[in-house]
Design an enzyme around this catalytic site. Structure first.
Site, short mmCIF file in Angstrom:
data_model
loop_
_atom_site.label_atom_id
_atom_site.label_comp_id
_atom_site.label_asym_id
_atom_site.label_seq_id
_atom_site.Cartn_x
_atom_site.Cartn_y
_atom_site.Cartn_z
N HIS A 1 0.86 -1.18 0.00
CA HIS A 1 0.00 0.00 0.00
C HIS A 1 0.90 1.24 0.00
O HIS A 1 2.05 1.18 0.45
CB HIS A 1 -0.89 0.03 1.24
CG HIS A 1 -1.96 -1.01 1.24
ND1 HIS A 1 -2.98 -1.01 2.16
CD2 HIS A 1 -2.17 -2.10 0.45
CE1 HIS A 1 -3.78 -2.04 1.95
NE2 HIS A 1 -3.31 -2.71 0.91
N GLU B 1 1.09 3.82 1.87
CA GLU B 1 1.66 4.17 3.18
C GLU B 1 2.84 3.26 3.54
O GLU B 1 3.86 3.71 4.03
CB GLU B 1 0.60 4.03 4.29
CG GLU B 1 -0.63 4.86 4.10
CD GLU B 1 -1.77 4.09 3.44
OE1 GLU B 1 -1.57 3.48 2.36
OE2 GLU B 1 -2.87 4.09 4.00
N CYS C 1 -5.89 1.62 6.19
CA CYS C 1 -6.48 0.37 6.64
C CYS C 1 -5.81 -0.05 7.96
O CYS C 1 -4.88 0.62 8.43
CB CYS C 1 -6.28 -0.72 5.58
SG CYS C 1 -4.56 -1.23 5.37
N CYS D 1 -1.97 -0.61 7.62
CA CYS D 1 -1.21 0.64 7.49
C CYS D 1 -1.27 1.45 8.78
O CYS D 1 -0.26 2.06 9.18
CB CYS D 1 -1.72 1.45 6.31
SG CYS D 1 -1.38 0.64 4.73
#
Length: 149
Positions: free
Chosen positions: A46, A48, A76, A79
């Site tokens: 992701h 991040e 999420c 993260c």
């Protein structure tokens, strides 16, 4: 946040879900990334996570204390945990994610007693721009025009 929006647009152009993230030390960008899950065949890539990894590598340290993270979509649970473990000072995010978010939605990770570090959280930063990038991406995937904001 403008740099995070640019990263989101670039991710979308690569066929990734258009989410962008930037780690900053004041005005200086330490690391930037967009989603790379498809390119890396890695569900943990992701925006991040990639930005955190790049910032830690660039600084030669495992913690990002005193640094801020700007991301276009509410993180999420995975993260949010990484942000906590990295000791990020402030989290700024664009649009909330009712389905997959874990900061203001879902498990509200930073309010849990098992959370060791909670960053200061600022939501709805460039919210309409962040939402538009996502809406346009998914509308194009479905062969539809995005609804007007």
């Amino acid at each position: 946040m403008e740099s995070a929006l640019d990263e989101a647009r670039a991710a979308g152009a690569r066929g990734e879900v258009p989410v962008g993230a930037v780690i900053a030390d004041g005005e200086r960008i330490v690391a930037a990334a967009g989603n790379e899950t498809r390119a890396r065949n890695d569900p943990t890539a992701h925006a991040e996570m990639v930005a955190i990894r790049r910032a830690c590598e660039a600084l030669g340290q495992e913690r990002l204390a005193g640094l801020d993270l700007y991301v276009t979509l509410e993180p999420c649970a995975m993260c949010a945990a990484a942000i906590s473990f990295a000791r990020v000072r402030r989290l700024y995010f664009g649009v909330g994610d009712e389905k997959g978010g874990a900061v203001e939605h879902g498990p509200r990770f930073y309010t849990q007693p098992t959370c060791h570090h909670a960053p200061e959280v600022y939501s709805a930063i460039a919210e309409s721009e962040s939402a538009a990038i996502l809406k346009e991406f998914f509308a194009a995937r479905r062969g539809q025009r995005p609804e007007p904001s």
